[in-house]
Design a protein around this motif. Sequence first.
Motif, PDB file in Angstrom:
ATOM      1  N   VAL A   1       0.863  -1.182   0.000  1.00  0.00           N
ATOM      2  CA  VAL A   1       0.000   0.000   0.000  1.00  0.00           C
ATOM      3  C   VAL A   1       0.899   1.231   0.000  1.00  0.00           C
ATOM      4  O   VAL A   1       1.816   1.340   0.823  1.00  0.00           O
ATOM      5  CB  VAL A   1      -0.947   0.002   1.213  1.00  0.00           C
ATOM      6  N   ASP A   2       0.639   2.165  -0.944  1.00  0.00           N
ATOM      7  CA  ASP A   2       1.457   3.376  -1.065  1.00  0.00           C
ATOM      8  C   ASP A   2       0.517   4.530  -1.373  1.00  0.00           C
ATOM      9  O   ASP A   2       0.046   4.683  -2.504  1.00  0.00           O
ATOM     10  CB  ASP A   2       2.482   3.188  -2.190  1.00  0.00           C
ATOM     11  N   THR A   3       0.229   5.335  -0.365  1.00  0.00           N
ATOM     12  CA  THR A   3      -0.643   6.492  -0.548  1.00  0.00           C
ATOM     13  C   THR A   3       0.128   7.804  -0.475  1.00  0.00           C
ATOM     14  O   THR A   3      -0.473   8.872  -0.474  1.00  0.00           O
ATOM     15  CB  THR A   3      -1.758   6.494   0.517  1.00  0.00           C
ATOM     16  N   THR A   4       1.441   7.756  -0.411  1.00  0.00           N
ATOM     17  CA  THR A   4       2.276   8.947  -0.247  1.00  0.00           C
ATOM     18  C   THR A   4       3.096   9.163  -1.506  1.00  0.00           C
ATOM     19  O   THR A   4       3.725   8.227  -2.026  1.00  0.00           O
ATOM     20  CB  THR A   4       3.216   8.789   0.959  1.00  0.00           C
ATOM     21  N   GLY A   5       3.068  10.407  -2.007  1.00  0.00           N
ATOM     22  CA  GLY A   5       3.817  10.721  -3.207  1.00  0.00           C
ATOM     23  C   GLY A   5       5.312  10.767  -2.965  1.00  0.00           C
ATOM     24  O   GLY A   5       5.784  10.906  -1.827  1.00  0.00           O
ATOM     25  N   PRO A   6       6.120  10.714  -4.044  1.00  0.00           N
ATOM     26  CA  PRO A   6       7.575  10.815  -3.915  1.00  0.00           C
ATOM     27  C   PRO A   6       7.989  12.201  -3.427  1.00  0.00           C
ATOM     28  O   PRO A   6       7.206  13.158  -3.449  1.00  0.00           O
ATOM     29  CB  PRO A   6       8.078  10.550  -5.341  1.00  0.00           C
ATOM     30  N   SER A   7       9.239  12.297  -3.000  1.00  0.00           N
ATOM     31  CA  SER A   7       9.806  13.574  -2.547  1.00  0.00           C
ATOM     32  C   SER A   7      10.941  13.957  -3.488  1.00  0.00           C
ATOM     33  O   SER A   7      12.075  13.499  -3.326  1.00  0.00           O
ATOM     34  CB  SER A   7      10.316  13.452  -1.108  1.00  0.00           C
ATOM     35  N   PRO A   8      10.660  14.819  -4.513  1.00  0.00           N
ATOM     36  CA  PRO A   8      11.719  15.204  -5.451  1.00  0.00           C
ATOM     37  C   PRO A   8      12.537  16.383  -4.920  1.00  0.00           C
ATOM     38  O   PRO A   8      12.039  17.215  -4.161  1.00  0.00           O
ATOM     39  CB  PRO A   8      10.936  15.592  -6.704  1.00  0.00           C
ATOM     40  N   THR A   9      13.778  16.447  -5.303  1.00  0.00           N
ATOM     41  CA  THR A   9      14.654  17.587  -4.992  1.00  0.00           C
ATOM     42  C   THR A   9      15.449  17.930  -6.245  1.00  0.00           C
ATOM     43  O   THR A   9      15.840  17.038  -7.010  1.00  0.00           O
ATOM     44  CB  THR A   9      15.625  17.270  -3.847  1.00  0.00           C
ATOM     45  N   ILE A  10      15.676  19.245  -6.449  1.00  0.00           N
ATOM     46  CA  ILE A  10      16.489  19.729  -7.578  1.00  0.00           C
ATOM     47  C   ILE A  10      17.852  20.125  -7.022  1.00  0.00           C
ATOM     48  O   ILE A  10      17.955  21.002  -6.161  1.00  0.00           O
ATOM     49  CB  ILE A  10      15.813  20.921  -8.281  1.00  0.00           C
ATOM     50  N   SER A  11      18.875  19.447  -7.491  1.00  0.00           N
ATOM     51  CA  SER A  11      20.224  19.712  -6.982  1.00  0.00           C
ATOM     52  C   SER A  11      20.947  20.793  -7.776  1.00  0.00           C
ATOM     53  O   SER A  11      21.885  21.422  -7.268  1.00  0.00           O
ATOM     54  CB  SER A  11      21.043  18.420  -6.982  1.00  0.00           C
TER      55      SER A  11
ATOM     56  N   VAL B   1       2.345   3.785  -8.460  1.00  0.00           N
ATOM     57  CA  VAL B   1       0.884   3.717  -8.359  1.00  0.00           C
ATOM     58  C   VAL B   1       0.231   5.052  -8.671  1.00  0.00           C
ATOM     59  O   VAL B   1      -0.969   5.218  -8.456  1.00  0.00           O
ATOM     60  CB  VAL B   1       0.460   3.217  -6.959  1.00  0.00           C
ATOM     61  N   GLY B   2       1.001   6.031  -9.167  1.00  0.00           N
ATOM     62  CA  GLY B   2       0.426   7.294  -9.607  1.00  0.00           C
ATOM     63  C   GLY B   2       0.484   8.429  -8.620  1.00  0.00           C
ATOM     64  O   GLY B   2       0.051   9.543  -8.935  1.00  0.00           O
ATOM     65  N   ASN B   3       0.978   8.178  -7.397  1.00  0.00           N
ATOM     66  CA  ASN B   3       1.163   9.292  -6.474  1.00  0.00           C
ATOM     67  C   ASN B   3       2.231  10.232  -7.033  1.00  0.00           C
ATOM     68  O   ASN B   3       3.169   9.791  -7.724  1.00  0.00           O
ATOM     69  CB  ASN B   3       1.587   8.776  -5.096  1.00  0.00           C
ATOM     70  N   ARG B   4       2.123  11.538  -6.713  1.00  0.00           N
ATOM     71  CA  ARG B   4       3.047  12.507  -7.294  1.00  0.00           C
ATOM     72  C   ARG B   4       3.552  13.466  -6.233  1.00  0.00           C
ATOM     73  O   ARG B   4       2.886  13.749  -5.235  1.00  0.00           O
ATOM     74  CB  ARG B   4       2.376  13.290  -8.427  1.00  0.00           C
ATOM     75  N   GLY B   5       4.766  13.944  -6.460  1.00  0.00           N
ATOM     76  CA  GLY B   5       5.363  14.977  -5.627  1.00  0.00           C
ATOM     77  C   GLY B   5       6.040  15.996  -6.522  1.00  0.00           C
ATOM     78  O   GLY B   5       6.662  15.632  -7.533  1.00  0.00           O
TER      79      GLY B   5
END
Length: 561
Positions: free
Chosen positions: A401-411, A477-481
């Motif tokens: 189960v994954d209801t949390t979006g990714p955490s992107p960072t720009i370096s 699963v389509g979650n987005r950050g």
Amino acid sequence: MAASRASRGAIVLTLSLLLGGLATVFVAPPARAGTAIVFQDGFEDGVLGPRWNASDSDPASGLDYWGVSSFRSNAGTYSAWSAQVGTQSDTGQNNTAVQQYDDDMQADLSIDLRVNGFASLTLSFVYYTKAESGGGDWIQAWYEANGTQTIIFTTTGTARWDNASVAVPNDVERLIIRFHSDTANHGFEGAYVDDVVLTGVENSPPASSVSPLPAYTNAMPDPIPYATADGANESGVAYVQLWYRNGTSGGFTQYVRPSNPLGRWYPWASPTIPFDTSFAQGDGYYEFYTVAFDNASNVEAPPSVADANTTIDTTSPVLTLTAPSDGAWLNASSATVTWQGSDALSGIDRYETSLDGGAYSSTGTATSAQFSGLSDGPHRVAVRAHDVAGNVATATVDFGVDTTGPSPTISSPSGNDVFLVGNVTFEWTAQDAGSGVDHYEVWLDGGTHTNTTGTNLTLDPVPNGAHTFYVIAFDRVGNRGETSVTFRVDVAPPVTTPSWLWVLILIVILTFVALLVMWWKRRRDEEEAAEGEPAPEDAPPAPETDETAGESPPDTTEHGP
């Protein structure tokens, strides 16, 4: 009990020879009368069996009893001796020390019986007697019926093993072997008996039946319970045979197995028969009955219909989980697990489910279950299918189960960076603790969105001014950050020279070149003129002009050759 089992063993051996071929489709053997061993004992256990009772009803010279001795025997090692227990009344020695009986003995070796189901009872035994000749020392056999004792055998003996065989009425309640001695002259061995056997004739067949069975079972082997009976005080059931058929029609077959090739099952050994379908016709519907044989060789007639039936199903159901797929990730905190199950023989009884190793709960015959309130992370659901016979199949599915979006960072670039060139490289990463990063969507300002699985992009040229670069990370699963960074590009414009200035520069250059040429030509002309017309000696010097200023005066000095 030991004697009873020994007597059954003798009959079983005889019946084994007579009935060894009965392992095919049942043909009822005729009931017939036979002689049975009601009781026997050869004393080879080394002690008196539990059915025997030893006593001395004349205590005048102390109590002396029958017991088992190895001093003499007819066959084997042991026999019963009339004075095995007791002491000599005159010397105090143990009877066994001098191997002599005592005075004043009435030692009884007796056994209680109930044999009124028999006819023609015969008591036989072998005896050895060495006692006072002509005195009151002898061995006798008695029976007791209705409280009255009757003598049926007596002898003083001849110091050798002899056989005795006497008839006994079928109302006998007690058999007694009695040794009697008088008050003197006891210096003899007394009496020994061995190989005591009571036989009788009875012609009443026993009865048996298979007890009720469950409709379905998965036991292997399946313990088939049965009950037996014989007439009161008759020979008793020696063994039974189990007969079966697979289905509701056709002949019955005697059940045998390698460990019991004659198919004889003894009630005194076990009240059940271990029916193994691998020695029959495999799983399926079976009907059963039993046939009993008694110790007088009387045989029960088979029943007209089977005693009992059951369906034996040792095969687990077929169970397949259909959703979610194993290893799948879901972006909701609830999940529906579905499955399919079947059982060809006894049918599905119920399903059960368990979440993450917890307790199982029944879903009845429903083939799906809803799980809600699931935390992010991996989960396992186990499903059990029970058939009616009690077999169980288990299947599991693992999902996340994954209801949390990714955490992107720009370096790169960093926030508010300023670029003096229009070539800009962007770099980024993303973390996702659940299903994992699937892809990215990136764009500059309001420009075209680009889908990529990479983590860098170079744009050239980027125009001067403030800009924003955007990154959206999508998990499986389509979650987005989403994240973004703002920066500036400030490239100086190139220095351009106006065309009129280039024309002016060209005119200046051409004018300078023209004047230089004119000066050079004039100078040359003047030099040529000066060489051809020398000036007078006293003439005043010519005044300087702009052309002559700075020139050296001509050299007038004469030089030698």
